[in-house]
Design a protein around this motif. Structure first.
Motif, PDB file in Angstrom:
ATOM      1  N   LYS A   3      38.918 -30.122   8.097  1.00  0.00           N
ATOM      2  CA  LYS A   3      38.391 -28.743   8.466  1.00  0.00           C
ATOM      3  C   LYS A   3      38.762 -27.634   7.449  1.00  0.00           C
ATOM      4  N   LYS A   4      39.731 -27.495   7.017  1.00  0.00           N
ATOM      5  CA  LYS A   4      40.493 -26.419   6.116  1.00  0.00           C
ATOM      6  C   LYS A   4      39.749 -26.723   4.891  1.00  0.00           C
ATOM      7  N   ILE A   5      39.939 -28.082   3.971  1.00  0.00           N
ATOM      8  CA  ILE A   5      39.729 -28.009   2.525  1.00  0.00           C
ATOM      9  C   ILE A   5      38.176 -28.278   2.517  1.00  0.00           C
ATOM     10  N   VAL A   6      37.699 -29.061   3.574  1.00  0.00           N
ATOM     11  CA  VAL A   6      36.294 -29.601   3.169  1.00  0.00           C
ATOM     12  C   VAL A   6      35.313 -28.739   3.742  1.00  0.00           C
ATOM     13  N   ILE A   7      35.713 -28.083   4.739  1.00  0.00           N
ATOM     14  CA  ILE A   7      34.548 -27.225   5.663  1.00  0.00           C
ATOM     15  C   ILE A   7      35.033 -25.661   5.330  1.00  0.00           C
ATOM     16  N   ALA A   8      36.244 -25.230   5.915  1.00  0.00           N
ATOM     17  CA  ALA A   8      36.399 -24.046   5.513  1.00  0.00           C
ATOM     18  C   ALA A   8      36.467 -23.140   4.131  1.00  0.00           C
ATOM     19  N   ASP A   9      37.191 -23.963   3.226  1.00  0.00           N
ATOM     20  CA  ASP A   9      37.375 -23.714   1.859  1.00  0.00           C
ATOM     21  C   ASP A   9      36.150 -23.708   1.099  1.00  0.00           C
ATOM     22  N   THR A  10      35.012 -24.724   1.540  1.00  0.00           N
ATOM     23  CA  THR A  10      34.023 -24.812   0.737  1.00  0.00           C
ATOM     24  C   THR A  10      32.997 -23.593   1.341  1.00  0.00           C
ATOM     25  N   CYS A  11      32.830 -23.336   2.605  1.00  0.00           N
ATOM     26  CA  CYS A  11      32.204 -22.230   2.965  1.00  0.00           C
ATOM     27  C   CYS A  11      32.779 -20.637   2.803  1.00  0.00           C
ATOM     28  N   ALA A  12      34.118 -20.849   2.436  1.00  0.00           N
ATOM     29  CA  ALA A  12      34.689 -19.194   1.930  1.00  0.00           C
ATOM     30  C   ALA A  12      33.947 -18.849   0.674  1.00  0.00           C
ATOM     31  N   VAL A  13      33.684 -19.979  -0.325  1.00  0.00           N
ATOM     32  CA  VAL A  13      33.182 -19.591  -1.625  1.00  0.00           C
ATOM     33  C   VAL A  13      32.086 -18.757  -1.528  1.00  0.00           C
ATOM     34  N   TYR A  14      30.912 -19.309  -0.606  1.00  0.00           N
ATOM     35  CA  TYR A  14      29.522 -18.932  -0.359  1.00  0.00           C
ATOM     36  C   TYR A  14      29.777 -17.702   0.476  1.00  0.00           C
ATOM     37  N   ALA A  15      30.540 -17.773   1.540  1.00  0.00           N
ATOM     38  CA  ALA A  15      30.549 -16.543   2.241  1.00  0.00           C
ATOM     39  C   ALA A  15      31.020 -15.425   1.731  1.00  0.00           C
ATOM     40  N   ASN A  16      32.071 -15.318   0.895  1.00  0.00           N
ATOM     41  CA  ASN A  16      32.590 -14.375   0.186  1.00  0.00           C
ATOM     42  C   ASN A  16      31.815 -13.932  -0.611  1.00  0.00           C
ATOM     43  N   ALA A  17      30.984 -14.458  -1.538  1.00  0.00           N
ATOM     44  CA  ALA A  17      29.909 -14.142  -2.488  1.00  0.00           C
ATOM     45  C   ALA A  17      28.882 -13.245  -1.775  1.00  0.00           C
ATOM     46  N   ILE A  18      28.490 -13.638  -0.687  1.00  0.00           N
ATOM     47  CA  ILE A  18      27.297 -13.157   0.089  1.00  0.00           C
ATOM     48  C   ILE A  18      27.923 -11.979   0.776  1.00  0.00           C
TER      49      ILE A  18
END
Length: 477
Positions: A205-220
């Motif tokens: 949940k943390k590394i595969v989902i949250a950290d991956t989503c964070a890259v795109y969410a932060n950029a947007i």
């Protein structure tokens, strides 16, 4: 020290070995070991705040005993309010002083007066909101004679400082955790296996989902005024899965680690994005905090027993206070207020406890209604998350306004590590795995568990290699 760090991967096996093979003579030595490990774990952030944790522990331990021993009601009240005021005072100074000082200064300036607030140059002690609530619930329960005071300082210290839950919960109750701490634990191989599975799924949940989503969410979110409506909608969805994967992943790891030591913590998440209304969402999301506010704020205020005005008032109080608990920013308060508004129609129609049963889908119209309810509820949650994520209320309003006014829904590429379609497929796969596992604590146990664990570990290694986003969101609360 983060759960997803190399340091923790070394720390945990050492503590586990010492706990079961060196300090296994009795529960007292095991508890003492866990306290030392917990203090070391906490001091890895900033050793100076360890003194604050120890002081808070001693304060509630001593006042709890004095409340129980008090021969008069005035004496009991004195020690009770001393603990409440000092605990909330520390929380207020470290977490909220600058917020109130700045807000007051802005208010005065808007009236045409000059104001130069004195701000404190201090960092927020990690976990202070969590261990403060541990101590508060303990003292409150003693005052209202729900539990007896704990006279063993080692046992009580472990209850407050136990490292898996110390910095980001779940928020434990003395009625639940202290009885477990006070008895000798025997190693349970099956429970340990469950714990390992839960740790691995938490890391997914943390590394595969949250950290991956964070890259795109932060950029947007950082460039919301330059992207189109479709990207803004995806940004809100990505953040929804980022915060869920991040926080529930932490809770899963905490619960899994505790099982390795023979202790069971309160479940904190129960597949919240499958909720059919907002009331069900709050029964499934951050369960330990929601139940804490219910038992120690909502019910003492009168709960739902009074008239309509009291019900509405109490509902808005607990949601706004819950928002403020998350951080010293108006965005969190607005987030709490929005959730109260969402909850209000269910409260007024007396339907806030309609969806208490398990979700079962069949090929009929009722199932279509259930799916629509889940998607509708998730959409409302995503709108509220925009305020939670945005830096200011203005940013959140402009973000949502641009979704409506921009009107462009073409695919738009942002320069970061993950492409749109890849991330959407990853989220879809994650949702399917959780959906088919929603009756279990985590998806990795059961049939084909060895294969599922192997695939999960491969995913963790693969995504962890390319991710440098390590922090857990709730550490700041």
């Amino acid at each position: 020290m983060f759960f997803n760090s190399l340091a923790f991967a070394i720390f945990l096996p050492i503590v586990f070995f010492l706990y079961w093979f060196v300090f296994n003579k009795n529960k007292s030595t095991q508890n003492a070991l866990l306290i030392v490990a917990s203090y070391y774990f906490y001091s890895c952030w900033d050793w100076r705040f360890l003194f604050l944790l120890v002081f808070s522990t001693f304060l509630d331990y001593y006042t709890g005993i004095q409340i129980e021993k008090g021969k008069s009601e005035s004496s009991r009240k004195f020690w009770f309010w001393l603990s409440i005021i000092v605990n909330l005072g520390f929380l207020g100074v470290f977490k909220y002083y600058n917020f109130f000082a700045s807000s007051f200064s802005e208010l005065v300036s808007s009236a045409g007066f000059k104001a130069s607030p004195i701000l404190l140059n201090v960092i927020l002690p990690v976990g202070i909101s969590f261990y403060t609530f541990h101590g508060l619930s303990y003292v409150i329960d003693i005052y209202f004679k729900r539990i007896k005071a704990e006279y063993n300082f080692v046992d009580y210290s472990l209850f407050v400082s136990y490292f898996p839950l110390l910095v980001a919960g779940p928020i434990e109750r003395a009625t639940h955790l202290l009885p477990e701490i006070k008895v000798k634990r025997e190693f349970d191989f099956e429970k340990a296996k469950e714990g390992i599975c839960q740790i691995i799924w938490g890391l997914v949940k943390k590394i595969v989902i949250a950290d991956t989503c964070a890259v795109y969410a932060n950029a947007i979110f950082d460039n919301y005024n330059t992207v189109n409506s479709a990207s803004l909608i995806l940004g809100a969805v990505y953040f929804a899965f980022q915060i869920y994967g991040d926080f529930s992943g932490y809770s899963d790891i905490a619960l899994g680690v505790s099982k390795l030591f023979g202790l069971d913590l309160l479940r904190n998440f129960n597949y919240p994005y499958f909720s059919r209304d907002i009331a069900e969402f709050w029964r499934r999301w951050h369960i330990s905090l929601s139940s804490w506010f219910r038992d120690y704020l909502y019910i003492p205020l009168g709960g739902s027993k009074g008239g309509l005005w009291m019900k509405v008032r109490n509902t808005f109080i607990i949601f706004v206070v819950s928002g403020f608990w998350h951080g010293a920013n108006w965005t969190y308060i607005v987030w709490g207020f929005i959730n109260a508004v969402y909850f209000l129609p269910l409260l007024l129609s007396n339907s806030n406890r309609n969806n208490m049963d398990a979700i079962i889908l069949k090929f009929n119209f009722d199932s279509a209604k259930v799916i629509f309810s889940i998607l509708y509820t998730f959409s409302l949650i995503c709108i509220a998350w925009v305020f939670f994520r945005a830096k200011t209320i203005t940013d959140a309003v402009l973000y949502l306004k641009r979704i409506i006014t921009n009107g462009e829904f073409s695919s738009q590429y942002l320069e970061n590590e993950r492409y749109n379609h890849e991330l959407l497929l990853l989220i879809a796969l994650f949702v399917l795995v959780e959906w088919y596992s929603r009756a279990k604590i985590e998806p990795l146990s059961g049939r084909y568990n060895i294969l599922k664990i192997a695939l999960a570990i491969v995913a963790i290694i693969a995504f962890g290699t390319y991710s440098d986003y390590k922090e857990f969101i709730y550490f700041q609360f």
